[in-house]
Design an enzyme around this catalytic site. Structure first.
Site, PDB file in Angstrom:
ATOM      1  N   GLU A 176       0.910  -1.164  -0.025  1.00 44.67           N
ATOM      2  CA  GLU A 176       0.060  -0.028  -0.065  1.00 44.67           C
ATOM      3  C   GLU A 176       0.850   1.557  -0.150  1.00 44.67           C
ATOM      4  O   GLU A 176       0.605   2.369   0.735  1.00 44.67           O
ATOM      5  CB  GLU A 176      -0.980   0.107   1.180  1.00 44.67           C
ATOM      6  CG  GLU A 176      -2.005  -1.273   1.263  1.00 44.67           C
ATOM      7  CD  GLU A 176      -2.869  -1.080   2.148  1.00 44.67           C
ATOM      8  OE1 GLU A 176      -3.995  -1.513   2.366  1.00 44.67           O
ATOM      9  OE2 GLU A 176      -2.606  -0.690   3.418  1.00 44.67           O
ATOM     10  N   GLU A 208      -6.920  -6.699  -1.700  1.00 47.36           N
ATOM     11  CA  GLU A 208      -7.642  -6.753  -0.432  1.00 47.36           C
ATOM     12  C   GLU A 208      -9.190  -6.333  -0.724  1.00 47.36           C
ATOM     13  O   GLU A 208      -9.307  -5.216  -1.085  1.00 47.36           O
ATOM     14  CB  GLU A 208      -6.954  -5.787   0.639  1.00 47.36           C
ATOM     15  CG  GLU A 208      -5.721  -6.264   1.142  1.00 47.36           C
ATOM     16  CD  GLU A 208      -5.096  -5.362   1.842  1.00 47.36           C
ATOM     17  OE1 GLU A 208      -5.887  -4.518   2.764  1.00 47.36           O
ATOM     18  OE2 GLU A 208      -3.773  -5.519   2.554  1.00 47.36           O
TER      19      GLU A 208
END
Length: 996
Positions: A182, A252
């Site tokens: 991320e 995710e």
């Protein structure tokens, strides 16, 4: 990039970039549609499960639950701080044996996506970094910082070989490895490229040869995925624009959300919404979904992290996450959704992965108002996704191409996939107006599950040259469509399964007609061992498969019917729950046997359902040890040391100093840099519990003359995500006596008037806000709370490198910008409201408190325990000794309602309860009436507790129980534990049996 890394990347791209040929080193390829395994497209249906959030003894059952739900892949992080808790002290044994976890995934036939970090976020302390890393001079995290990368390389040298040895190319099942995590939330790809490329090269140089992936931010030579809960279309469009030639992955898919102390229960992502979001993902065209989390587990010890959004968002001990499997590994309503949709993907994924979205202008489906239709097609085969926008359940009639009209029943907001002339066998085409799964040959019959709500009627059509209905366990209306010659089946969905046997164009077909609740209790068994004949078990609330392949099932209703489909001569077997549990049916016919239950069955055959096992009982008179807070060790230079300086990872630090006052008074205490919840004592009387941190001001009662200040800080977890990773825990820097505080959320001025930032406002175009203040004789100022990027004071910019407004929290020292004796003005652009905190703290530098003394967690323990060896206290487990002398300052007590007003340890000794073999229990501890502290069982640190919600119960792993056990509870306020008790979870009351 080094020359070696460049060559490795070129070789990897050569092997896997086109997906048109098998790699010489691996059988995994890909193209823009999907990954391709051994020449066949594979939909990556992945369950995120962290090995470090449960005991090793639970790994297999949790992984098996993922497999039974239709998952074909496991996704896991690796937590650096778990494997190197102290510098140079590596741990890869027992619960930390991540290699064994990967091997178990392979044993179960599961692919693996590995995410070694080094940063993982995961709501895990410090994002996975070990605490001691903070002490390294000049270190900057997640950057191309020489010191940081030196230690990252040492970590990679230990963790990457474990992954490398289990890659697909060497016979393992690791198929993807993620680079960092991320990074795009911090900066765009161009700004991040140097660091991301370095980490990519570090993996390549250590011989990672499977495809590399990233999430939220990319790097050259990797496949980027998206992390989200909603907005599938937008994320897909961005990925397709950036990487048109790669598969589209949801790296995710947020199945739920974490919870923090004092926050609300995270139940907003309901099962119906979960189903809708998954349908949106399938409708958009993704061919890989990683369910984050599929099983969350527990933040044992001190490993729960802290995140942005406010000053005090500290993770609770449970990481249940409202996931498909709950904290105890039990199935939930979301598990049923995930299982059904996974079975749908397994049945029709080959078609989904070959389709393209039908342009809106080419859609010829006619439908009423209140619904929308989108579709995916491959030639003449189509899957339409029909979505309701009505406020109640309704049956809509939809006209497909060639004038074929079918009814479709939808709940509000629901999306249903409609199969349109999908070829299920040669010259046999299926159209269905409801959810259909299965589509595989079982015992010579192509078996499809037709699913709708109980009492609902549904329609499916078969286009075939010849149709012969050979038998049915339920009334079925079959008509021939005069328009296209299709055979139209009208089915009714009962709570009891219905079976229709037919032959179409020489193909034997079996419809299994189920209501939704029964589909939720339908399990696809993947064979192996004693289960090789069984393919589907219908009617069980829960199922497990042992290492030998033995299938066991749990049923909550003994009167429910069970249906088994497999490769026996008759192909189908049916029995009731009572017959399953007690073996009343003839074993040669039922295939069910549980000799233990048969031999021990009481005369009343319902007794096991009405008398479940009882949990262990805690004594009403635990032993206790009161804690006298005393700090004797003088801190270095007389200044407070934070946790890392003190050499302690988690637990508590006690800070103590003396100060004089000329008279008895109420004054203020200023803590400019405090990152954890803290109890403040003056003269051994508690003054306050500080919850909002970053910086704090506390009112205290002092006496004339000498006063003793004590600050008890519990490490509540480091930031797991932020541009400011590595905050110092405990007291950092100086503490001051005297000062003032202003809540400055109100009375900001704009060109249009006054705005109150603690109220809901709708101010467009981010107008400039301004507010003035005076120093009133102070020379220091701190602003803490939800500031906005672009803050100015007295016309000067206040730097906030890396800060983004949605972080919603920062602590800024404004002292260098102050104008003494004048009015000071704050300015910042409007971002959002309402703000939960924005405070201005003013104080004088000359009022600093000095000559601090300190004590670590060991000082809180009864001296005779022998639990710790200060100053290096790594956890409440590591130096625990079972043969410790407990005779010290323990006292028996009779529990009464109240509090000792000081920290207290409680100790119970209890016996493990007997549990009949046919029950599987999960144990929890309910801490009603307690305050805040820690829990310990037989030397295991179970985590923090804090009775401010939302967590009420705390997991007690059954595998950590012994015949005789010791439970320890540290309570900061000394609340008396008259209501503390053990409980079994609800599903512990139902029996299990063996399916043969």
């Amino acid at each position: 990039m080094t020359e070696k890394s460049s060559l490795l990347l070129q070789e990897q791209e050569k092997n896997i970039d086109t997906g048109t040929e098998h790699s010489a080193r691996s059988e995994l390829t890909y193209d823009q549609r999907s990954f391709i395994m051994n020449g066949e497209r594979v939909f990556l249906n992945s369950a995120t499960i962290h090995y470090f959030r449960m005991p090793r003894e639970e790994w297999r059952e949790v992984l098996m639950k993922a497999k039974l739900a239709g998952m074909n892949c496991i996704d896991t992080y690796f937590a650096w701080n778990v494997h190197e808790p102290e510098e140079g002290q590596w741990s890869f044994e027992g619960d930390n044996d991540c290699g064994a976890f990967l091997d178990l995934c392979a044993e179960l036939g599961m692919y693996v996506i590995t995410r070694p970090g080094p940063f993982i976020c995961a709501e895990w302390d410090f994002g996975g970094f070990p605490y001691w890393l903070e002490t390294k001079q000049g270190i900057k995290f997640r950057q191309n910082n020489e010191t940081y990368l030196y230690y990252v390389d040492l970590y990679f040298d230990r963790i990457i070989p474990i992954i490398r040895e289990r890659q697909l190319s060497v016979g393992g099942t690791v198929i993807l490895v993620q680079v960092e995590n991320e990074y795009g939330y911090l900066m765009d790809d161009a700004a991040a490229s140097a660091h991301m490329n370095h980490l990519r090269d570090s993996l390549l140089q250590r011989e990672i040869d499977v495809p590399l992936i990233t999430c939220v931010g990319g790097a050259e030579g990797t496949i980027e995925g998206a992390n989200f809960w909603s907005g599938a279309d937008g994320h897909y469009a961005k990925l397709r624009e950036k990487q048109p030639d790669t598969p589209k992955l949801v790296t995710e898919f947020w199945t739920g959300w974490f919870e923090n102390w004092g926050g609300p229960s995270a139940i907003q992502k309901t099962a119906p919404l979960f189903e809708k979001r998954m349908m949106e993902i399938l409708r958009t065209g993704y061919t890989g979904i990683s369910h984050y989390m599929f099983y969350g587990g527990t933040n044992f010890g001190g490993y729960g992290g802290r995140t942005v959004g406010s000053s005090d968002i500290f993770m609770i001990t449970s990481y249940d996450y409202d996931a498909p499997l709950n904290e105890y590994g039990r199935v939930t309503a979301k598990y049923a959704v995930a299982k059904t949709l996974s079975y749908f993907v397994d049945a029709f994924g080959a078609l989904l992965m070959e389709t393209e979205e039908v342009p809106a202008e080419q859609i010829k489906v006619r439908h009423p108002q209140g619904v929308t239709v989108r579709g995916r097609s491959k030639g003449s085969e189509k899957i339409w996704f029909l979505e309701s926008h009505k406020e109640e359940r309704e049956t809509f009639h939809v006209t497909l191409e060639e004038g074929r009209t079918i009814p479709v029943a939808l709940n509000p907001g629901q999306i249903i996939p409609i199969l349109d002339r999908v070829e299920i066998a040669q010259n046999v085409y299926l159209t269905g107006g409801t959810m259909i799964t299965g589509n595989e040959v079982v015992n010579g019959e192509l078996t499809l599950f037709i699913v709708a709500e109980a009492g609902q009627r549904s329609v499916v059509e078969l286009e075939t040259n010849v149709l012969n209905v050979q038998g049915s366990s339920m009334p079925v209306l079959v008509e021939r469509d005069q328009l296209n010659g299709a055979y139209r089946f009208e089915l009714v969905h009962f709570c009891e399964p219905g079976i229709v046997h037919l032959e179409a164009s020489g193909v034997l077909i079996r419809f299994v007609v189920l209501d939704k609740a029964t589909m939720d209790r339908t399990w696809r068994i993947n064979g192996g061992g004693g289960a090789k004949q069984l393919r589907y078990a219908i009617g069980f609330d829960d199922v497990d498969v042992s290492l030998s392949g033995q299938v066991t099932g749990m049923i909550s209703d003994p009167n429910r019917n069970i249906l088994l489909l497999g490769s026996w001569a008759d192909g189908e077997r049916s029995l009731t729950g009572l017959e399953f549990i007690y073996g009343e049916a003839n074993d040669s016919q039922s295939g069910i046997q549980d000799e233990h239950v048969q031999e021990s069955a009481p005369e009343n055959q319902y007794a096991l359902f009405t008398m479940p096992p009882m949990p262990p009982k805690l004594s009403d008179s635990p032993e206790l040890s009161r804690v006298t807070l005393t700090a004797e060790q003088r801190a270095s230079n007389g200044q407070p040391e934070h946790f890392s300086q003190y050499g302690q990872d988690f637990g508590y630090l006690l800070y103590e100093c003396d100060f004089d006052r000329s008279e008895e008074e109420i004054t203020t205490l200023i803590l400019p840099d405090l990152q954890d919840t803290t109890r403040i004592y003056v003269n051994r009387v508690e003054q306050a519990l500080v919850r909002q941190v970053g910086a704090a001001i506390v009112q205290v009662q002092t006496t004339k003359g000498k006063n003793t200040l004590q600050v008890l800080v519990q490490h509540m977890g480091r930031l797991n995500f932020s541009p400011y990773l590595g905050e110092s825990k405990g007291l950092t820097g100086s503490v001051y006596i005297g000062g003032s505080f202003q809540d400055i959320r109100r009375n900001w001025h704009t060109e249009h008037g006054v705005a109150h930032l603690d109220e809901v406002n709708h101010l467009e175009d981010a107008p400039l806000l301004s507010r003035s203040f005076t120093l009133d004789g102070m020379d220091r100022a701190i602003l803490v709370g939800a500031v906005s990027q672009g803050l100015r004071i007295n016309g000067m910019d206040v730097p906030m490198e890396g800060y983004q407004n949605w972080f919603s929290f920062n602590t800024l020292d404004l002292s260098l910008y102050l104008r003494h004796g004048e009015i000071n003005t704050l300015e910042m652009p409007y971002s959002r409201t309402p703000l939960n905190r924005l405070e201005l703290i003013l104080y004088r530098s000359e009022n600093e408190l000095k000559d601090w003394r300190m004590a670590g967690t060991d000082a809180l323990l009864p001296r005779q325990w022998g639990l710790y060896e200060p100053p290096n206290v790594s956890s409440y487990v590591d130096t625990y000794r079972q043969d410790a002398d407990y005779s010290g300052n323990w006292n028996a007590m009779s529990v009464g309602n109240g509090s000792y007003g000081q920290p207290v340890w409680y100790r119970w000794r209890f016996s493990k309860s007997a549990v009949p073999e046919h029950f599987r229990v999960n144990l929890m501890l309910r801490l009603t009436g307690m305050s805040k502290g820690t829990i310990h069982l037989n030397g295991h640190h179970l985590g923090r507790y804090w009775q401010i919600g939302p967590q009420e119960d705390y997991k007690i792993p059954v595998s950590w129980l012994q015949d005789e056990n010791e439970l320890l509870l540290f309570d900061e306020e000394g609340r008396t534990p008259e209501r503390v008790r053990f409980l079994y979870d609800n599903l512990s009351q139902y029996p299990w049996g063996v399916v043969e």
